[in-house]
Design a protein around this motif. Sequence first.
Motif, PDB file in Angstrom:
ATOM      1  N   GLY A  18       0.772  -1.134  -0.135  1.00  0.00           N
ATOM      2  CA  GLY A  18       0.051  -0.030  -0.023  1.00  0.00           C
ATOM      3  C   GLY A  18       0.695   1.214   0.008  1.00  0.00           C
ATOM      4  N   LEU A  19       2.002   1.112  -0.716  1.00  0.00           N
ATOM      5  CA  LEU A  19       3.006   2.233  -0.537  1.00  0.00           C
ATOM      6  C   LEU A  19       2.533   3.641  -1.001  1.00  0.00           C
ATOM      7  CD1 LEU A  19       5.867   2.711   0.197  1.00  0.00           C
ATOM      8  CD2 LEU A  19       6.638   2.204  -1.965  1.00  0.00           C
ATOM      9  N   ASP A  20       1.597   3.634  -2.136  1.00  0.00           N
ATOM     10  CA  ASP A  20       1.060   4.870  -2.825  1.00  0.00           C
ATOM     11  C   ASP A  20       0.067   5.620  -1.670  1.00  0.00           C
ATOM     12  OD1 ASP A  20      -0.898   2.951  -3.296  1.00  0.00           O
ATOM     13  OD2 ASP A  20      -1.454   3.970  -5.168  1.00  0.00           O
ATOM     14  N   GLN A  21      -0.450   4.791  -0.700  1.00  0.00           N
ATOM     15  CA  GLN A  21      -1.330   5.395   0.184  1.00  0.00           C
ATOM     16  C   GLN A  21      -0.561   5.913   1.456  1.00  0.00           C
ATOM     17  OE1 GLN A  21      -2.709   1.750  -0.312  1.00  0.00           O
ATOM     18  NE2 GLN A  21      -3.588   2.542  -2.132  1.00  0.00           N
ATOM     19  N   LYS A  22       0.610   5.713   1.225  1.00  0.00           N
ATOM     20  CA  LYS A  22       1.343   6.210   2.447  1.00  0.00           C
ATOM     21  C   LYS A  22       1.878   7.575   2.221  1.00  0.00           C
ATOM     22  CE  LYS A  22       2.820   1.805   3.995  1.00  0.00           C
ATOM     23  NZ  LYS A  22       1.381   1.232   4.500  1.00  0.00           N
ATOM     24  N   SER A  23       1.659   8.524   3.565  1.00  0.00           N
ATOM     25  CA  SER A  23       2.267   9.900   3.512  1.00  0.00           C
ATOM     26  C   SER A  23       4.116   9.705   3.550  1.00  0.00           C
ATOM     27  CB  SER A  23       1.681  10.524   4.636  1.00  0.00           C
ATOM     28  OG  SER A  23       2.176  10.239   5.950  1.00  0.00           O
ATOM     29  N   SER A  24       4.499  11.257   3.024  1.00  0.00           N
ATOM     30  CA  SER A  24       5.902  11.253   3.256  1.00  0.00           C
ATOM     31  C   SER A  24       6.374  10.677   4.799  1.00  0.00           C
ATOM     32  CB  SER A  24       6.537  12.556   2.749  1.00  0.00           C
ATOM     33  OG  SER A  24       5.809  12.749   1.444  1.00  0.00           O
ATOM     34  N   ARG A  25       5.539  11.141   5.719  1.00  0.00           N
ATOM     35  CA  ARG A  25       6.040  10.922   6.921  1.00  0.00           C
ATOM     36  C   ARG A  25       6.084   9.582   7.476  1.00  0.00           C
ATOM     37  NH1 ARG A  25       3.434  14.601  11.682  1.00  0.00           N
ATOM     38  NH2 ARG A  25       5.191  14.872  12.856  1.00  0.00           N
ATOM     39  N   GLN A  26       5.027   8.742   6.798  1.00  0.00           N
ATOM     40  CA  GLN A  26       4.870   7.472   7.036  1.00  0.00           C
ATOM     41  C   GLN A  26       5.876   6.752   6.550  1.00  0.00           C
ATOM     42  OE1 GLN A  26       0.809   6.972   5.732  1.00  0.00           O
ATOM     43  NE2 GLN A  26       0.135   6.177   7.558  1.00  0.00           N
ATOM     44  N   LYS A  27       6.523   6.947   5.181  1.00  0.00           N
ATOM     45  CA  LYS A  27       7.617   6.542   4.383  1.00  0.00           C
ATOM     46  C   LYS A  27       8.905   6.816   5.443  1.00  0.00           C
ATOM     47  CE  LYS A  27       5.314   6.903  -0.134  1.00  0.00           C
ATOM     48  NZ  LYS A  27       5.293   7.472  -1.437  1.00  0.00           N
ATOM     49  N   GLU A  28       8.830   7.969   5.685  1.00  0.00           N
ATOM     50  CA  GLU A  28      10.266   8.326   6.567  1.00  0.00           C
ATOM     51  C   GLU A  28      10.338   7.226   7.705  1.00  0.00           C
ATOM     52  OE1 GLU A  28      13.916   9.558   7.109  1.00  0.00           O
ATOM     53  OE2 GLU A  28      12.764   9.877   5.096  1.00  0.00           O
ATOM     54  N   ARG A  29       9.255   7.184   8.564  1.00  0.00           N
ATOM     55  CA  ARG A  29       9.195   6.251   9.632  1.00  0.00           C
ATOM     56  C   ARG A  29       9.459   4.781   9.205  1.00  0.00           C
ATOM     57  NH1 ARG A  29       4.601   9.196  11.886  1.00  0.00           N
ATOM     58  NH2 ARG A  29       3.343   7.524  11.070  1.00  0.00           N
ATOM     59  N   ILE A  30       9.047   4.304   7.866  1.00  0.00           N
ATOM     60  CA  ILE A  30       9.217   3.122   7.595  1.00  0.00           C
ATOM     61  C   ILE A  30      10.957   2.921   7.309  1.00  0.00           C
ATOM     62  CG2 ILE A  30       9.101   1.509   5.783  1.00  0.00           C
ATOM     63  CD1 ILE A  30       6.356   2.382   5.643  1.00  0.00           C
ATOM     64  N   LEU A  31      11.310   3.732   6.881  1.00  0.00           N
ATOM     65  CA  LEU A  31      12.837   4.018   6.534  1.00  0.00           C
ATOM     66  C   LEU A  31      13.550   3.903   7.581  1.00  0.00           C
ATOM     67  CD1 LEU A  31      13.271   6.443   3.338  1.00  0.00           C
ATOM     68  CD2 LEU A  31      13.588   3.883   3.323  1.00  0.00           C
ATOM     69  N   GLN A  32      13.229   4.647   8.539  1.00  0.00           N
ATOM     70  CA  GLN A  32      14.051   4.889   9.727  1.00  0.00           C
ATOM     71  C   GLN A  32      13.988   3.568  10.817  1.00  0.00           C
ATOM     72  OE1 GLN A  32      16.239   7.226  10.336  1.00  0.00           O
ATOM     73  NE2 GLN A  32      15.315   7.932   8.490  1.00  0.00           N
ATOM     74  N   SER A  33      12.910   2.937  10.709  1.00  0.00           N
ATOM     75  CA  SER A  33      12.846   1.708  11.571  1.00  0.00           C
ATOM     76  C   SER A  33      12.894   0.161  10.921  1.00  0.00           C
ATOM     77  CB  SER A  33      11.305   1.711  12.094  1.00  0.00           C
ATOM     78  OG  SER A  33      10.392   1.253  11.067  1.00  0.00           O
ATOM     79  N   PHE A  34      13.264   0.147   9.426  1.00  0.00           N
ATOM     80  CA  PHE A  34      13.472  -0.781   8.636  1.00  0.00           C
ATOM     81  C   PHE A  34      14.720  -1.309   9.242  1.00  0.00           C
ATOM     82  CE2 PHE A  34      14.257  -3.723   5.320  1.00  0.00           C
ATOM     83  CZ  PHE A  34      13.352  -4.416   5.117  1.00  0.00           C
ATOM     84  N   SER A  35      14.665  -2.765   9.516  1.00  0.00           N
ATOM     85  CA  SER A  35      15.886  -3.429   9.766  1.00  0.00           C
ATOM     86  C   SER A  35      15.708  -4.770   9.296  1.00  0.00           C
ATOM     87  CB  SER A  35      16.338  -3.601  11.156  1.00  0.00           C
ATOM     88  OG  SER A  35      15.222  -4.071  11.895  1.00  0.00           O
ATOM     89  N   ILE A  36      16.868  -5.725   9.172  1.00  0.00           N
ATOM     90  CA  ILE A  36      16.623  -7.120   8.422  1.00  0.00           C
ATOM     91  C   ILE A  36      17.590  -7.926   9.787  1.00  0.00           C
ATOM     92  CG2 ILE A  36      16.232  -6.811   6.052  1.00  0.00           C
ATOM     93  CD1 ILE A  36      19.265  -7.237   5.735  1.00  0.00           C
TER      94      ILE A  36
END
Length: 195
Positions: A177-195
Amino acid sequence: MKTVIIFDHPYTARASENIPHHRSFLAALLKRVTSTLIERGVQVDLIDLHADHFNPTMTAQDLSHWRQGIPCNSQVADYQQRIAAADQVIFMFPVWWELMPAMTKGFIDKVYAKNILYTAKNMKTKLNQPKIEVITTMTTPNWLYRIFFGSPLKKALFRGMFLKTRLIHFKWHNIAGLDQKSSRQKERILQSFSI
């Protein structure tokens, strides 16, 4: 520890910056993943398929080589050696029409070749059980992808390739659902993403 990342996006890995009409959230994820791995002391080997001008088409000659257990060409042979030496393999690509793009599919077809990276007789991998991570982005909402479409990517990759050839250590990270996410939500995903 060595990690090979297979990255598939037409804008290439350079699209991690927020440049209009040439930006990719997937490339931003790649930047995050790469920096996290390097901080952990992991050696990262990037295969950027579009930057490498990889040809995903299986020609008649390629198929003949594939059937004989011969690399299709020197680029494919190089990719095979790099993957064979990896402790971890990460596939990164956008989901288009509910599956992987042609570049990723062609990479799998040509590079993960029988009698080179797996044995044809018993369908067993020749790799030393690397950890497999798949990182995808899609515009389809997660619930719709799973319930309505039946997770075709999971069937194709995890059942049709990994389990089939006994690659048993894998995990799928999907940003849906990437196109429904705001810039702020995307930034939060980037900051918290880990493998």
